[in-house]
Design an enzyme around this catalytic site. Sequence first.
Site, mmCIF file in Angstrom:
data_model
loop_
_atom_site.group_PDB
_atom_site.id
_atom_site.type_symbol
_atom_site.label_atom_id
_atom_site.label_comp_id
_atom_site.label_asym_id
_atom_site.label_seq_id
_atom_site.Cartn_x
_atom_site.Cartn_y
_atom_site.Cartn_z
ATOM 1 N N ASP A 211 0.850 -1.194 0.000
ATOM 2 C CA ASP A 211 0.000 0.000 0.000
ATOM 3 C C ASP A 211 0.883 1.240 0.000
ATOM 4 O OD1 ASP A 211 -2.347 1.749 0.372
ATOM 5 O OD2 ASP A 211 -3.346 -0.145 0.850
ATOM 6 N N HIS B 79 -2.510 3.330 -4.713
ATOM 7 C CA HIS B 79 -2.010 2.822 -3.433
ATOM 8 C C HIS B 79 -0.604 2.264 -3.599
ATOM 9 C CE1 HIS B 79 -5.469 3.516 -0.883
ATOM 10 N NE2 HIS B 79 -6.267 3.005 -1.804
ATOM 11 N N GLU C 119 -9.270 3.214 -5.870
ATOM 12 C CA GLU C 119 -8.837 4.546 -5.471
ATOM 13 C C GLU C 119 -7.577 5.021 -6.200
ATOM 14 O OE1 GLU C 119 -10.754 4.612 -1.024
ATOM 15 O OE2 GLU C 119 -8.711 3.880 -1.166
HETATM 16 C C1 TNX Z 1 -11.018 2.105 1.270
HETATM 17 S S1 TNX Z 1 -11.699 -0.643 0.388
HETATM 18 C C2 TNX Z 1 -9.912 1.420 0.824
HETATM 19 C C3 TNX Z 1 -8.789 1.167 1.733
HETATM 20 C C4 TNX Z 1 -9.007 1.803 3.071
HETATM 21 C C5 TNX Z 1 -10.436 1.597 3.496
HETATM 22 C C6 TNX Z 1 -10.735 2.103 4.870
HETATM 23 C C7 TNX Z 1 -10.640 -0.274 -0.618
HETATM 24 C C8 TNX Z 1 -10.582 -1.092 -1.792
HETATM 25 N N1 TNX Z 1 -9.863 0.794 -0.383
HETATM 26 O O1 TNX Z 1 -7.598 1.610 1.143
HETATM 27 O O2 TNX Z 1 -8.144 1.210 3.979
HETATM 28 O O3 TNX Z 1 -11.274 2.258 2.584
HETATM 29 O O4 TNX Z 1 -11.968 1.580 5.304
#
Ligand code: TNX
Length: 522
Positions: free
Chosen positions: A182, A255, A318
Amino acid sequence: MLSLIPLPAAVVPRAGEFILGPNSRILLTDNAQVEAVQVAEYLADMLRRATGLRLPTAAAEQPGPGDIVLAPDPAITADEGYRLRVSPDRIEIAAQTPRGLFYGVQTLRQLAPIENGPPRPAAGRSDGWRIPAVDIDDAPRFPYRGMHLDVGRHWFPVSFIKKYIDLLAAYKLNTFHWHLTDDQGWRIEIKQYPRLTSVGAWRRETQVRSAGDGTARLDGTPYGGFYTQDEIREVVGYAAAQFITVMPEIELPGHSRAALAAYPELGCTTGPFEVATHWGIHDDILCPSEATFTFLENVLEEVLALFPSRFIHVGGDEAPTRRWAASGAVRAMMAREGLARPAEVHGAFMRRMGAFLAARGRRLVGWDEMLEGNPGELPGAVVMSWRGQDGGPRAAQEGRDVIMAPHQFTYFDHYQGPPAPDEPFALSPALTLEKVYSFEPVPSDLDGAQARHILGAQGNVWTEWIRTPDDAERMALPRMLALAEVAWSPREARDWASFMMRLPRHLERLAAWPARVGRTSE
Ligand code: TNX
């Protein structure tokens, strides 16, 4: 009442009880597969911890009173199914596969005394432990039953990873989704790219909040850690012995700040990049260059050599397109490849990785954002649906396989209820045990054929605010048990009041849980 979680498909209590005593044996058929022999040894080990009895395992002799028989039965068609018969005379576990036998053993385990629990005389009698007679016929509702753990935000020791795997196995979950990379840390040794761990596994400091506190600050303390390839192999083998597949996740294209800090040439700008110290969504992501694709393919080659899992998770969540939109090289690539929007560059990533994995007999798994970049067909790809419950049904309607992990029901980084005064900070709103239990993985608007694309469900443990093994357990439990029942038990059998009646025995079991329960080389 038998306190079984997850509730088996069919349970018929019978009259009488079986007595487990010093003369009991664990019997296998003569031609038992190696894995079935291992299940027998696992059972012997478990019963020793529970009762102190050291029962011999032996190849098929005539079973006598008090024996436990593990038998192959080709008539049990479900791959993970089993039959458990407890009668006053003997216990018989039958299955077509060693995996099925293992689940039968897990059910028997829940009928037996608690391992490493308070010392108990044999149910108050001198002649043995009593197990109520019962007929159980069982098989899971879903083939994919997962729990996730984010070791990117915080690193957890191998000893805890093993305990986590033991817990999954006890509740008949079959996939451990290991989120290994990450923004805030790269945690898997890659021989060809040593800087991923020498640089990418370490951050300068960490964003923290006190219990119940809204204000965040940086703690000023360097933090890091990673798993060597030997440790990874050890974990994968440890899980396999409990019929758990370890699905690795290597996050791309977003990430990925830790990877960029190690190899800045993978970015669309010259950086500088630093392993992230704050949580959230970061603009710096991998640039879609040949250098990046070569890097990713080389990394994945090493990953594939370590993880036999058919499913390989490549993230995809994301990933802001800001850096791509501003890059001349990316715009040239878009023109060359006919990509209309920067978002479609994301689709190009997924296509490239999907084809790479498919050519090696693996299936790409991605978070549901992967659908937004026009990824196209992506044969064999699986969508992990987390942002609410729309992505999953849409993917299933497009004929894609789906794992349901919607955050409203399966995000165990949220409080479980009103926070205790000293409870470490967690996300709101609270996700109660009852809400997890109410989760229905098959969205109601799917027809039968579409519903078959729902492979199962998963609970996610993101660890921005979860720093220690104790905290991870506190957040995962007991919600993991509700999730396990959602993923295993027949929908019509699920009943919250019944679950709550069965739960206390498990809380007692979990409280007495030894650091590590499964068999291990150590
Ligand atoms: C969203 S769920 C994210 C994570 C975070 C999380 C916190 C997802 C695919 N991505 O990077 O840790 O929310 O709840």
